[in-house]
Design an enzyme around this catalytic site. Structure first.
Site, PDB file in Angstrom:
ATOM      1  N   VAL A  14      -2.619   2.508   6.867  1.00  0.00           N
ATOM      2  CA  VAL A  14      -2.176   3.433   5.820  1.00  0.00           C
ATOM      3  C   VAL A  14      -3.124   3.387   4.624  1.00  0.00           C
ATOM      4  O   VAL A  14      -3.458   4.427   4.047  1.00  0.00           O
ATOM      5  CB  VAL A  14      -0.733   3.116   5.388  1.00  0.00           C
ATOM      6  CG1 VAL A  14      -0.289   4.036   4.254  1.00  0.00           C
ATOM      7  CG2 VAL A  14       0.220   3.263   6.574  1.00  0.00           C
ATOM      8  N   ALA A  43      -8.258  -4.394  -2.509  1.00  0.00           N
ATOM      9  CA  ALA A  43      -8.156  -5.771  -2.024  1.00  0.00           C
ATOM     10  C   ALA A  43      -7.809  -5.755  -0.548  1.00  0.00           C
ATOM     11  O   ALA A  43      -6.907  -5.028  -0.120  1.00  0.00           O
ATOM     12  CB  ALA A  43      -7.093  -6.543  -2.801  1.00  0.00           C
ATOM     13  N   ARG A  45      -8.263  -8.502   3.194  1.00  0.00           N
ATOM     14  CA  ARG A  45      -8.825  -9.720   3.788  1.00  0.00           C
ATOM     15  C   ARG A  45     -10.165  -9.447   4.454  1.00  0.00           C
ATOM     16  O   ARG A  45     -11.095 -10.249   4.365  1.00  0.00           O
ATOM     17  CB  ARG A  45      -7.836 -10.298   4.797  1.00  0.00           C
ATOM     18  CG  ARG A  45      -6.608 -10.950   4.168  1.00  0.00           C
ATOM     19  CD  ARG A  45      -5.697 -11.499   5.235  1.00  0.00           C
ATOM     20  NE  ARG A  45      -4.537 -12.167   4.674  1.00  0.00           N
ATOM     21  CZ  ARG A  45      -3.539 -12.667   5.403  1.00  0.00           C
ATOM     22  NH1 ARG A  45      -3.570 -12.555   6.725  1.00  0.00           N
ATOM     23  NH2 ARG A  45      -2.512 -13.262   4.810  1.00  0.00           N
ATOM     24  N   VAL A 132       9.897   5.675   3.828  1.00  0.00           N
ATOM     25  CA  VAL A 132      10.889   6.243   4.748  1.00  0.00           C
ATOM     26  C   VAL A 132      10.300   7.448   5.470  1.00  0.00           C
ATOM     27  O   VAL A 132       9.880   8.419   4.836  1.00  0.00           O
ATOM     28  CB  VAL A 132      12.175   6.667   4.003  1.00  0.00           C
ATOM     29  CG1 VAL A 132      13.178   7.284   4.980  1.00  0.00           C
ATOM     30  CG2 VAL A 132      12.799   5.485   3.279  1.00  0.00           C
ATOM     31  N   GLY A 134       7.520   8.092   7.090  1.00  0.00           N
ATOM     32  CA  GLY A 134       6.100   8.437   7.065  1.00  0.00           C
ATOM     33  C   GLY A 134       5.769   9.655   6.236  1.00  0.00           C
ATOM     34  O   GLY A 134       5.926   9.660   5.019  1.00  0.00           O
ATOM     35  N   GLY A 187       0.092   1.671  22.372  1.00  0.00           N
ATOM     36  CA  GLY A 187       0.002   1.329  20.956  1.00  0.00           C
ATOM     37  C   GLY A 187       1.169   1.812  20.120  1.00  0.00           C
ATOM     38  O   GLY A 187       1.140   1.729  18.887  1.00  0.00           O
ATOM     39  N   LYS A 205      15.110   1.779   6.335  1.00  0.00           N
ATOM     40  CA  LYS A 205      14.938   3.156   5.864  1.00  0.00           C
ATOM     41  C   LYS A 205      16.277   3.801   5.522  1.00  0.00           C
ATOM     42  O   LYS A 205      16.404   4.490   4.504  1.00  0.00           O
ATOM     43  CB  LYS A 205      14.208   3.965   6.937  1.00  0.00           C
ATOM     44  CG  LYS A 205      12.801   3.470   7.232  1.00  0.00           C
ATOM     45  CD  LYS A 205      12.231   4.120   8.479  1.00  0.00           C
ATOM     46  CE  LYS A 205      10.851   3.582   8.825  1.00  0.00           C
ATOM     47  NZ  LYS A 205      10.354   4.100  10.130  1.00  0.00           N
TER      48      LYS A 205
END
Length: 435
Positions: A14, A43, A45, A132, A134, A187, A205
């Site tokens: 996202v 930010a 990782r 909620v 998408g 997926g 949601k």
């Protein structure tokens, strides 16, 4: 005008979609917002991925608190997920006087009351449209578009993984375990799919929508959850024969004595539009006293669909950046001092229709015994289907009831299961006509 500077915490699916759409549609978004909206810091990782996605003009770090504490950042976008570091980030951003956008349904459903109270004190906005369904703008519809209405109920297919599995089970007649493996291969399901298939995601949601619809605090701990992992393909087939489809449905309904808040596999008449929402798509049906029933349909997940909602929140905050906090739309639609203390009803107290499947000896008197027990419990039969007996002399009997109280149905089921002519437990599913 000076750009609004955004700090992006999390550059995953996202977050990456948000950065991409903000760059691609920068001119159009600025025309709507009144000024440019620019990602200034991110930010993540994986620093290399963040730099690749965000581009050379964005400062990339591996410490989200560095973003939150940067005085140049106007809006912090939290897309990390979970309720540990994400909660810390959001509360610190609020403390620093920054507005927040989040797609974190778990955070809002479980800690929303605390977060909104802090935001109210600091005069900042916490926006969560992407939390909620998408890309479906259901939060704005409930909070603003339907503000004239007394909301009667909300019903939603709000988990794409479960909806894909149920669609495949129906279309292919396959068992749950087989379809789950296919969903994981494609997926659509995680390696550990528990959060989706056992109803947790949908309940988060639904909890948020219920709070906005009825003006109550978020109360995820009181939601009733029932997943699809134990659903038998036989019941999907029988439901179709009776003119219904089974969906993992979230339902929240206003009752005279409180609010229903539940997620469970539910039969819906196949003539209803929402019953025909298939695959990974989501849909939410809202019934208002003035407008009637309105349906909101679209992709419930994905990089750019969810980014669409994230950016809509960024535009809203940009427009309201200098507005008097007292004149902004409240986080849960109703003024914080006017939230109702309506209780969330225990599942035993809900009233709906039911689908019952029992396996019985094919002999005289069995149906009479079953219907007598139901009648004694005040449960009226709407439809009944008896299948042809097998070689063992047993048959499936399917019963659809009219409206009944859950605890009365459970008591009747216990008596039916005690009959010598009944084999094994009775399967019970709820049924919603949504009319």
């Amino acid at each position: 005008m000076k750009p609004i500077y955004v700090g992006l915490c999390g550059v995953g699916t996202v977050g990456g979609g948000t950065a991409t759409v903000l760059k691609r549609n920068a001119e159009e978004i600025a025309r709507r917002a009144g000024r440019p909206i620019v990602v200034k810091m991110a930010a993540n990782r994986d620093l290399e991925r963040a730099r690749e996605v965000c581009g050379p003009d964005v400062t990339v770090v591996d410490d989200a608190l560095a973003v939150v504490n940067n005085p140049e950042i106007d809006i912090v976008v939290e897309l990390i997920g979970g309720t540990t570091i994400a909660k810390e980030i959001v509360l610190k951003a609020i403390e620093n006087g920054k507005h927040v956008v989040t797609a974190n349904k778990k955070l809002i459903a479980e800690y929303g009351n605390e977060i909104f109270a802090r935001a109210q004190e600091k005069g900042v906005i916490v926006a969560f449209e992407a939390a909620v369904a998408g890309g479906i703008p259901i939060i704005k519809a409930l909070r603003e578009g339907l503000t004239a209405n007394k909301i009667e109920w909300v019903a939603g297919i709000i988990n794409g993984t479960s909806n894909f599995i149920l669609t495949e089970m129906r279309d292919k007649g396959a068992a749950f375990a087989d379809v789950l493996k296919e969903a994981q291969r494609l997926g659509y399901a995680e390696a550990d799919p528990t959060f989706d298939i056992e109803g947790h995601d949908a309940a988060h949601k639904l909890t948020i929508m219920s709070a906005i619809a009825f003006g109550i605090p978020v109360q995820f701990d009181k939601a009733y959850l029932e997943g699809i992992s134990k659903l038998d393909a036989t019941d999907i087939k029988y439901a179709m024969e009776l003119g219904y489809r089974i969906k993992l449905l979230g339902v929240t309904r206003r009752r005279p004595n409180g609010i229903e808040l539940r997620v469970a596999p539910t039969l819906i008449p196949q003539k209803r539009l929402i019953a025909n929402v298939d695959g990974v798509m989501n849909a939410v049906l809202v019934k208002g006293d003035a407008v009637g029933a309105t349906l909101y349909y679209g992709p419930g997940a994905g990089a750019e669909p969810t980014a669409s909602s994230v950016i809509a929140d960024l535009v809203d905050i940009t427009r309201l950046h200098t507005a008097d906090p007292e004149h902004r739309v409240p986080h849960l639609a109703f003024q914080p001092s006017k939230l109702a203390d309506l209780p969330i009803l225990p599942v035993d107290e809900i009233e709906t229709c039911y689908y019952l499947r029992l396996n019985a000896q094919d002999q005289a008197g069995v149906l009479a015994d079953v219907t007598r027990i139901l009648a004694d419990g005040g449960i009226s039969v709407d439809a009944m289907l008896q299948k042809e007996a097998g070689e063992a002399g047993r048959t499936d009997i399917i019963i659809v009831t009219h409206l009944a109280i859950e605890k009365h149905v459970n008591a009747a089921i216990a008596k039916i299961e005690a009959l010598a002519t009944i084999n094994g437990p009775v399967v019970k599913l709820r049924l919603e006509h949504l009319g």
